[in-house]
Design an enzyme around this catalytic site. Structure first.
Site, PDB file in Angstrom:
ATOM      1  N   LYS A   8       0.795  -1.044   0.121  1.00 44.96           N
ATOM      2  CA  LYS A   8       0.185   0.061   0.075  1.00 44.96           C
ATOM      3  C   LYS A   8       0.815   1.315  -0.085  1.00 44.96           C
ATOM      4  CE  LYS A   8      -1.911   2.808   2.931  1.00 44.96           C
ATOM      5  NZ  LYS A   8      -1.917   3.964   2.302  1.00 44.96           N
ATOM      6  N   GLY A  27       7.033   5.201   8.244  1.00 48.54           N
ATOM      7  CA  GLY A  27       6.227   6.231   8.461  1.00 48.54           C
ATOM      8  C   GLY A  27       6.354   6.720  10.033  1.00 48.54           C
ATOM      9  N   SER A  28       5.372   7.559  10.271  1.00 45.37           N
ATOM     10  CA  SER A  28       5.249   8.431  11.759  1.00 45.37           C
ATOM     11  C   SER A  28       5.397   7.343  12.985  1.00 45.37           C
ATOM     12  CB  SER A  28       4.039   9.078  11.769  1.00 45.37           C
ATOM     13  OG  SER A  28       2.930   8.486  12.030  1.00 45.37           O
ATOM     14  N   THR A  29       5.925   7.880  14.134  1.00 48.76           N
ATOM     15  CA  THR A  29       5.912   6.898  15.196  1.00 48.76           C
ATOM     16  C   THR A  29       4.234   6.746  15.571  1.00 48.76           C
ATOM     17  OG1 THR A  29       7.981   7.736  15.682  1.00 48.76           O
ATOM     18  CG2 THR A  29       6.548   6.639  17.457  1.00 48.76           C
ATOM     19  N   GLU A  30       3.462   7.785  15.572  1.00 47.91           N
ATOM     20  CA  GLU A  30       2.108   7.643  15.973  1.00 47.91           C
ATOM     21  C   GLU A  30       1.487   6.364  15.173  1.00 47.91           C
ATOM     22  OE1 GLU A  30      -2.097  10.335  16.395  1.00 47.91           O
ATOM     23  OE2 GLU A  30       0.062  11.066  15.185  1.00 47.91           O
ATOM     24  N   GLY A  71       3.115   4.286  13.652  1.00 49.07           N
ATOM     25  CA  GLY A  71       3.489   2.846  13.924  1.00 49.07           C
ATOM     26  C   GLY A  71       3.133   2.082  15.543  1.00 49.07           C
ATOM     27  N   GLU A 129      10.017   1.266  10.896  1.00 51.71           N
ATOM     28  CA  GLU A 129      10.855   2.245  10.622  1.00 51.71           C
ATOM     29  C   GLU A 129      10.118   3.700  10.728  1.00 51.71           C
ATOM     30  OE1 GLU A 129      12.692   5.252   9.382  1.00 51.71           O
ATOM     31  OE2 GLU A 129      12.741   4.355   7.304  1.00 51.71           O
ATOM     32  N   CYS A 163      13.274  11.185   7.434  1.00 50.70           N
ATOM     33  CA  CYS A 163      13.311  10.672   8.754  1.00 50.70           C
ATOM     34  C   CYS A 163      14.819  10.958   9.426  1.00 50.70           C
ATOM     35  CB  CYS A 163      12.995   9.243   8.943  1.00 50.70           C
ATOM     36  SG  CYS A 163      13.812   8.087   8.044  1.00 50.70           S
ATOM     37  N   GLU A 185       9.303  16.213  16.052  1.00 51.02           N
ATOM     38  CA  GLU A 185       9.756  15.950  14.488  1.00 51.02           C
ATOM     39  C   GLU A 185       8.873  16.964  13.636  1.00 51.02           C
ATOM     40  OE1 GLU A 185      10.972  12.338  11.537  1.00 51.02           O
ATOM     41  OE2 GLU A 185       9.084  12.078  12.464  1.00 51.02           O
TER      42      GLU A 185
END
Length: 512
Positions: free
Chosen positions: A204, A257-260, A262, A279, A313, A415
């Site tokens: 995706k 992508g973003s930590t959120e 993730g 990552e 990143c 970030e």
């Protein structure tokens, strides 16, 4: 120019990269599921927008859980098919080499398409996004013949004579969810090892930048990848992405992508305890020691934060400069930021393109406003460049430098994922390392010095998955990449990534 405006291009000349891109954009796209190009079950589509103009490039299917289910079913069928599952290691490697050949043959078209969809300069897309994709497939084409098991000298009870050996087997169906900052190369970071190990894939792409992935899917078919081995579903993260992460027919999720997001993927993956690699975000410190060359450091520091519009990143967004060099480095990096040419990606003079979307542009400018409000001193940028005509509605932003930032500021703690640099002074190395590590992230760091012994000692103390000394943002398919703390789980690339796409099987044989 309104974001709902569609270009009406002339009849394309398909002998040129420009003509082939126009032809590709001339009609709404479809998704690849089980070797067939499909619309979304719902029939819904969404626009993909040129960030340099705000105009619609084309429309793509707005896939959701129904389409993910179809794609997973196709991938499971392909995984069980002997034509893929029993393909020899040599033949799998040759297939990946052929994929690299086909990507390379279409490099100019892919770079231009990436630039139109993402905004980055064509030269960057050609060298980094497309060039890296070719290198990845070439590197991982060598691994299928080298995924060796072991024979283990075991000591069984009762004096049995046994043979114990291990094999590496593909984990199964993997879901790949990739970001919008390096759309094609991030897809290939995951596709190449997944295919090298014999997995099948549901991919995706990011909703902001689906086009190069759809064109890549066409090239994979052209290269001879069997039906259902790679499936591509376009859609939104909250629908298609969430459905893929939660699907019980998926054995592993690989996400960048973003930590959120993730965290949400980890929760969604818990249903069938699928393997997960992540990552995620970063807030990388870039450290300047007092014996560094101020001019060279300023150029490198500007590249570290402003490359790819700061949408990286690993971007060197926290610049720590020793007090002895601080004023010189700050002046030089601010002057370099003011000289960077901001413009559309297809202009050869452009050094920095637009941000990827209106929403992201608003987010980054919000951080700039926060930096001002919290007392940082603006020394470069801070607003849009002067653009007019076709590009007046583009998502452009000047490279921005803040001086005298401190660790209580949002521009230092969070970030931003944009071309915004926070600079800080330091004097005591222990305090420096403590501040560099005072972050929930631990993706990367940079050190600039002529004293390599000092650099090694600092590198050893930094909490980061990658440390660059007298360089920044170097990667290679042979070198593992990933972060610690909230920057992720696992490593991409290198030998290490193959462990994320395989299971080790232990076989015991009693031979009497």
């Amino acid at each position: 120019m309104s974001s709902s405006t569609r270009h009406t291009p002339p009849v394309p000349d398909e002998t040129t990269a420009e003509g082939r891109v126009r032809h590709f954009l001339s009609a709404p796209r479809t998704m690849l599921i089980g070797g067939v190009w499909e619309s979304a079950v719902s029939g819904h589509v969404f626009d993909t927008v040129d960030p340099a103009t705000g105009s619609v490039l084309t429309q793509v299917p707005d896939g959701d859980g129904q389409d993910i289910d179809r794609a997973v079913t196709a991938a499971r069928r392909a995984f069980a098919d002997p034509s893929w599952r029993r393909l020899s290691a040599l033949d799998r490697g040759q297939l990946l080499h052929h994929v690299a050949d086909v990507i390379e043959a279409n490099a100019d078209e892919l770079a231009l398409l990436e630039s139109r969809d993402n905004g980055k300069p064509v030269s960057v897309a050609r060298a980094v996004d497309v060039g890296t994709s070719v290198k990845l497939f070439r590197y991982f084409a060598g691994w299928p013949t080298k995924l060796e098991g072991s024979t283990i000298p075991v000591s069984p009870r009762g004096g049995l004579r046994v043979l114990n050996y291990t094999t590496h087997q593909p984990v199964g169906v993997v879901g790949l969810i990739v970001p919008w900052n390096f759309p094609m190369s991030m897809a290939c970071w995951k596709l190449a090892p997944a295919l090298a190990t014999g997995c099948t894939v549901v991919l995706k792409p990011a909703e902001e930048t689906p086009l190069s992935t759809l064109r890549l899917a066409e090239l994979l078919v052209e290269a001879g990848v069997p039906d259902g081995v790679v499936n591509v579903v376009t859609g939104r993260g909250a629908t298609a992405g969430a459905a893929l992460a939660a699907h019980d027919g998926v054995d592993k999720i690989a996400f960048t992508g973003s930590t959120e997001t993730g965290r949400a993927i980890v929760q969604a993956a818990a249903g069938n305890l699928k393997k997960v690699s992540l990552e995620l975000g970063g807030k990388s410190p870039n450290i300047v020691l007092p014996d560094a060359d101020p001019e060279a450091v300023a150029e490198a520091a500007a590249q570290a934060i402003f490359f790819n519009q700061g949408q990286v990143c690993t971007a060197g967004s926290r610049l720590y400069v020793h007090d002895a060099l601080y004023d010189d480095v700050l002046e030089a990096v601010s002057e370099r930021a003011e000289r960077i040419v901001v413009g559309p990606g297809d202009d050869p003079a452009t050094e920095m393109g637009p941000l990827v979307s209106a929403r992201h542009h608003a987010r980054v400018t919000g951080y700039i406003a926060s930096g001002r409000q919290q007392g940082a001193r603006l020394t470069a940028g801070g607003g849009p460049p002067e653009v007019a005509g076709l590009y007046a509605e583009g998502y452009f932003l000047r490279p921005t430098v803040f001086a005298d930032a401190d660790h209580g500021m949002r521009i230092v703690r969070e970030e931003i994922f944009g071309p915004v640099l926070a600079t800080m002074r330091w004097n005591n190395v222990d305090d420096l390392v403590a501040k560099a590590n005072d972050s929930p992230f631990g993706l990367s760091a940079g050190i600039w010095t002529s004293d390599l012994g000092h650099a090694h000692r600092i590198a050893d103390d930094l909490q980061a998955g990658t440390v660059w000394i007298n360089c920044f943002n170097l990667t290679d398919p042979a070198s593992p990449f990933g972060g610690v703390k909230q920057s992720g789980w696992g490593r991409e690339m290198g030998r290490t990534v193959l462990d994320l796409y395989t299971e080790v099987k232990s076989v015991w044989v009693n031979f009497g």
